[in-house]
Scaffold this motif. Structure first.
Motif, PDB file in Angstrom:
ATOM      1  N   ARG A  24       0.825  -1.200   0.000  1.00  0.00           N
ATOM      2  CA  ARG A  24       0.000   0.000   0.000  1.00  0.00           C
ATOM      3  C   ARG A  24       0.867   1.261   0.000  1.00  0.00           C
ATOM      4  O   ARG A  24       0.514   2.255  -0.624  1.00  0.00           O
ATOM      5  CB  ARG A  24      -0.933  -0.003   1.214  1.00  0.00           C
ATOM      6  CG  ARG A  24      -2.087  -1.000   1.067  1.00  0.00           C
ATOM      7  CD  ARG A  24      -2.990  -0.972   2.278  1.00  0.00           C
ATOM      8  NE  ARG A  24      -4.243  -1.667   1.994  1.00  0.00           N
ATOM      9  CZ  ARG A  24      -5.240  -1.760   2.867  1.00  0.00           C
ATOM     10  NH1 ARG A  24      -5.115  -1.217   4.067  1.00  0.00           N
ATOM     11  NH2 ARG A  24      -6.349  -2.395   2.558  1.00  0.00           N
ATOM     12  N   ILE A  25       1.977   1.213   0.706  1.00  0.00           N
ATOM     13  CA  ILE A  25       2.880   2.364   0.728  1.00  0.00           C
ATOM     14  C   ILE A  25       3.459   2.605  -0.667  1.00  0.00           C
ATOM     15  O   ILE A  25       3.556   3.742  -1.130  1.00  0.00           O
ATOM     16  CB  ILE A  25       4.010   2.155   1.750  1.00  0.00           C
ATOM     17  CG1 ILE A  25       3.444   2.191   3.172  1.00  0.00           C
ATOM     18  CG2 ILE A  25       5.094   3.211   1.590  1.00  0.00           C
ATOM     19  CD1 ILE A  25       2.817   3.523   3.555  1.00  0.00           C
ATOM     20  N   GLU A  26       3.822   1.519  -1.357  1.00  0.00           N
ATOM     21  CA  GLU A  26       4.341   1.664  -2.723  1.00  0.00           C
ATOM     22  C   GLU A  26       3.275   2.252  -3.639  1.00  0.00           C
ATOM     23  O   GLU A  26       3.585   3.046  -4.538  1.00  0.00           O
ATOM     24  CB  GLU A  26       4.810   0.313  -3.247  1.00  0.00           C
ATOM     25  CG  GLU A  26       6.098  -0.167  -2.589  1.00  0.00           C
ATOM     26  CD  GLU A  26       6.534  -1.530  -3.080  1.00  0.00           C
ATOM     27  OE1 GLU A  26       5.689  -2.244  -3.661  1.00  0.00           O
ATOM     28  OE2 GLU A  26       7.701  -1.887  -2.869  1.00  0.00           O
ATOM     29  N   LEU A  27       2.017   1.857  -3.417  1.00  0.00           N
ATOM     30  CA  LEU A  27       0.924   2.410  -4.214  1.00  0.00           C
ATOM     31  C   LEU A  27       0.775   3.904  -3.941  1.00  0.00           C
ATOM     32  O   LEU A  27       0.618   4.714  -4.865  1.00  0.00           O
ATOM     33  CB  LEU A  27      -0.382   1.672  -3.906  1.00  0.00           C
ATOM     34  CG  LEU A  27      -1.641   2.158  -4.651  1.00  0.00           C
ATOM     35  CD1 LEU A  27      -1.444   2.047  -6.159  1.00  0.00           C
ATOM     36  CD2 LEU A  27      -2.866   1.359  -4.210  1.00  0.00           C
ATOM     37  N   LEU A  28       0.818   4.290  -2.664  1.00  0.00           N
ATOM     38  CA  LEU A  28       0.762   5.708  -2.307  1.00  0.00           C
ATOM     39  C   LEU A  28       1.868   6.482  -3.013  1.00  0.00           C
ATOM     40  O   LEU A  28       1.640   7.545  -3.593  1.00  0.00           O
ATOM     41  CB  LEU A  28       0.927   5.878  -0.798  1.00  0.00           C
ATOM     42  CG  LEU A  28      -0.288   5.794   0.117  1.00  0.00           C
ATOM     43  CD1 LEU A  28       0.138   6.011   1.556  1.00  0.00           C
ATOM     44  CD2 LEU A  28      -1.352   6.789  -0.270  1.00  0.00           C
ATOM     45  N   GLU A  29       3.075   5.933  -2.938  1.00  0.00           N
ATOM     46  CA  GLU A  29       4.233   6.609  -3.507  1.00  0.00           C
ATOM     47  C   GLU A  29       4.090   6.772  -5.015  1.00  0.00           C
ATOM     48  O   GLU A  29       4.384   7.833  -5.582  1.00  0.00           O
ATOM     49  CB  GLU A  29       5.493   5.801  -3.181  1.00  0.00           C
ATOM     50  CG  GLU A  29       6.788   6.565  -3.311  1.00  0.00           C
ATOM     51  CD  GLU A  29       7.922   5.845  -2.622  1.00  0.00           C
ATOM     52  OE1 GLU A  29       8.661   6.494  -1.869  1.00  0.00           O
ATOM     53  OE2 GLU A  29       8.059   4.617  -2.829  1.00  0.00           O
ATOM     54  N   LYS A  30       3.611   5.721  -5.676  1.00  0.00           N
ATOM     55  CA  LYS A  30       3.478   5.762  -7.133  1.00  0.00           C
ATOM     56  C   LYS A  30       2.372   6.727  -7.560  1.00  0.00           C
ATOM     57  O   LYS A  30       2.522   7.427  -8.577  1.00  0.00           O
ATOM     58  CB  LYS A  30       3.207   4.355  -7.674  1.00  0.00           C
ATOM     59  CG  LYS A  30       3.260   4.239  -9.185  1.00  0.00           C
ATOM     60  CD  LYS A  30       4.622   4.659  -9.740  1.00  0.00           C
ATOM     61  CE  LYS A  30       5.734   3.714  -9.329  1.00  0.00           C
ATOM     62  NZ  LYS A  30       7.024   4.084 -10.002  1.00  0.00           N
ATOM     63  N   ILE A  31       1.277   6.777  -6.807  1.00  0.00           N
ATOM     64  CA  ILE A  31       0.218   7.749  -7.117  1.00  0.00           C
ATOM     65  C   ILE A  31       0.770   9.164  -7.026  1.00  0.00           C
ATOM     66  O   ILE A  31       0.469  10.032  -7.850  1.00  0.00           O
ATOM     67  CB  ILE A  31      -0.985   7.566  -6.168  1.00  0.00           C
ATOM     68  CG1 ILE A  31      -1.711   6.247  -6.471  1.00  0.00           C
ATOM     69  CG2 ILE A  31      -1.977   8.736  -6.310  1.00  0.00           C
ATOM     70  CD1 ILE A  31      -2.781   5.876  -5.462  1.00  0.00           C
ATOM     71  N   GLY A  32       1.604   9.395  -5.989  1.00  0.00           N
ATOM     72  CA  GLY A  32       2.225  10.703  -5.848  1.00  0.00           C
ATOM     73  C   GLY A  32       3.125  11.051  -7.021  1.00  0.00           C
ATOM     74  O   GLY A  32       3.212  12.212  -7.435  1.00  0.00           O
ATOM     75  N   GLU A  33       3.767  10.035  -7.595  1.00  0.00           N
ATOM     76  CA  GLU A  33       4.684  10.262  -8.712  1.00  0.00           C
ATOM     77  C   GLU A  33       3.949  10.527 -10.020  1.00  0.00           C
ATOM     78  O   GLU A  33       4.284  11.467 -10.753  1.00  0.00           O
ATOM     79  CB  GLU A  33       5.600   9.046  -8.895  1.00  0.00           C
ATOM     80  CG  GLU A  33       6.636   8.862  -7.796  1.00  0.00           C
ATOM     81  CD  GLU A  33       7.449   7.598  -8.015  1.00  0.00           C
ATOM     82  OE1 GLU A  33       7.300   6.964  -9.094  1.00  0.00           O
ATOM     83  OE2 GLU A  33       8.221   7.225  -7.109  1.00  0.00           O
ATOM     84  N   VAL A  34       2.938   9.686 -10.325  1.00  0.00           N
ATOM     85  CA  VAL A  34       2.293   9.762 -11.642  1.00  0.00           C
ATOM     86  C   VAL A  34       0.993  10.565 -11.644  1.00  0.00           C
ATOM     87  O   VAL A  34       0.490  10.936 -12.705  1.00  0.00           O
ATOM     88  CB  VAL A  34       2.041   8.346 -12.215  1.00  0.00           C
ATOM     89  CG1 VAL A  34       3.330   7.557 -12.288  1.00  0.00           C
ATOM     90  CG2 VAL A  34       1.017   7.581 -11.367  1.00  0.00           C
ATOM     91  N   GLY A  35       0.419  10.813 -10.465  1.00  0.00           N
ATOM     92  CA  GLY A  35      -0.782  11.641 -10.393  1.00  0.00           C
ATOM     93  C   GLY A  35      -2.072  10.961 -10.795  1.00  0.00           C
ATOM     94  O   GLY A  35      -3.061  11.632 -11.087  1.00  0.00           O
ATOM     95  N   SER A  36      -2.091   9.640 -10.799  1.00  0.00           N
ATOM     96  CA  SER A  36      -3.345   8.936 -11.107  1.00  0.00           C
ATOM     97  C   SER A  36      -3.293   7.524 -10.545  1.00  0.00           C
ATOM     98  O   SER A  36      -2.220   6.923 -10.441  1.00  0.00           O
ATOM     99  CB  SER A  36      -3.605   8.871 -12.618  1.00  0.00           C
ATOM    100  OG  SER A  36      -2.807   7.896 -13.237  1.00  0.00           O
ATOM    101  N   ILE A  37      -4.470   7.009 -10.189  1.00  0.00           N
ATOM    102  CA  ILE A  37      -4.545   5.649  -9.652  1.00  0.00           C
ATOM    103  C   ILE A  37      -4.337   4.626 -10.765  1.00  0.00           C
ATOM    104  O   ILE A  37      -3.663   3.617 -10.580  1.00  0.00           O
ATOM    105  CB  ILE A  37      -5.896   5.437  -8.949  1.00  0.00           C
ATOM    106  CG1 ILE A  37      -5.971   6.328  -7.702  1.00  0.00           C
ATOM    107  CG2 ILE A  37      -6.099   3.971  -8.562  1.00  0.00           C
ATOM    108  CD1 ILE A  37      -7.294   6.291  -6.980  1.00  0.00           C
ATOM    109  N   SER A  38      -4.903   4.893 -11.937  1.00  0.00           N
ATOM    110  CA  SER A  38      -4.752   3.953 -13.053  1.00  0.00           C
ATOM    111  C   SER A  38      -3.291   3.849 -13.470  1.00  0.00           C
ATOM    112  O   SER A  38      -2.777   2.752 -13.740  1.00  0.00           O
ATOM    113  CB  SER A  38      -5.612   4.383 -14.241  1.00  0.00           C
ATOM    114  OG  SER A  38      -5.257   5.688 -14.678  1.00  0.00           O
ATOM    115  N   GLY A  39      -2.587   4.996 -13.526  1.00  0.00           N
ATOM    116  CA  GLY A  39      -1.176   4.983 -13.899  1.00  0.00           C
ATOM    117  C   GLY A  39      -0.327   4.256 -12.876  1.00  0.00           C
ATOM    118  O   GLY A  39       0.589   3.499 -13.218  1.00  0.00           O
TER     119      GLY A  39
END
Length: 265
Positions: A24-39
């Motif tokens: 879940r933390i990796e998901l949070l981090e990636k959303i912060g990077e790409v700006g979208s949940i799908s990305g």
């Protein structure tokens, strides 16, 4: 600076000594990077549905939303981490090194493996789609059953009917933190402006944020206040007859007897 609650850090759980909640933390981090949940889902090899469910679960267990949707922009909108979400992510990364040092020290004890695996067996996971964290507001005791009112934030409350024995076993009292678990098929959806009267004690209203039909049944997710959400599994026919789609206001009805309460041991 807002103090991070222990439930947020409790989001931080998996197997075998890895960081708790790393996925879940990796998901949070990636959303912060790409700006979208799908990305973020695509980058991490997750399905869009799994990513959304993880986001909804994190927001439901947190005192404040960790991720919110934003409208507009060159790509038509997306999702971003709130200030609280950024703080949670930063706190986890700071604790990551200390956690590994702690595990290394524990592994030097010869009885570590035996008792670590015993503790892991006690780290319960459930099949309930809806999981809310709140504080007990009221406990009304009866001769056999008790009514427990849980404040889950955002002006929302859940009323649960459980046995008096369960109240005693869970040591439920005003102010105590507790989880409310609700399976999606137990949630009834109705239009917000409906005049129908029902026996369901709980009524949570908001805006439909997701509506996905399946072969026979579909999943409807209603966004509540304060970043919370509730998911229901209903028939495709019901979705169509009520005109449910994103942006439509609707209410989730939940019987008090269909709410399971749990506490951290």
């Amino acid at each position: 600076m807002t103090e991070l609650s222990s439930p947020v850090m409790r989001l931080i759980a998996d197997e075998g000594g890895r960081q708790r909640g790393k996925g879940r933390i990796e998901l949070l981090e990636k959303i912060g990077e790409v700006g979208s949940i799908s990305g973020a889902a695509k980058a991490l090899g997750l399905s869009y549905k799994a990513a959304w469910e993880a986001v909804e679960g994190m927001n439901n267990l947190s005192d404040e939303p960790l991720i919110i949707r934003v409208a507009g922009g060159k790509n038509g909108g997306g999702s971003v981490l709130t200030a609280f979400g950024l703080q949670a992510l930063s706190a986890f990364r700071r604790l990551e090194g200390e956690y590994q040092q702690f595990l290394s020290a524990l592994r030097e004890r010869e009885d570590f493996d035996k008792f670590f695996h015993l503790m892991r067996k006690m780290d319960m996971k459930t099949s309930a789609r809806n999981e809310f964290l709140g504080r007990v507001k009221t406990v009304n005791k009866g001769s056999v059953n008790a009514e427990v009112i849980l404040d889950i934030g955002g002006g929302n409350e859940l009323v649960a009917i459980i046995t008096q024995e369960s109240v005693d076993n869970l040591e439920l009292a005003v102010g105590k933190e507790a989880y409310a678990l609700i399976k999606a098929p137990w949630v009834i959806i109705m239009a917000e402006d409906s005049n129908l009267k029902t026996s369901a004690r709980n009524k949570l209203c908001g805006v439909v944020s997701r509506c996905q039909e399946g072969a026979i049944n579909g999943e409807v997710v209603i966004a509540l206040d304060a970043g919370k959400s509730v998911a229901a599994i209903i028939t495709n026919e019901s979705i169509k007859s009520m005109g449910l789609k994103e942006g439509v206001r609707a209410c989730a009805l939940i019987k008090a007897s269909h709410i399971i309460l749990a506490v951290m041991a």
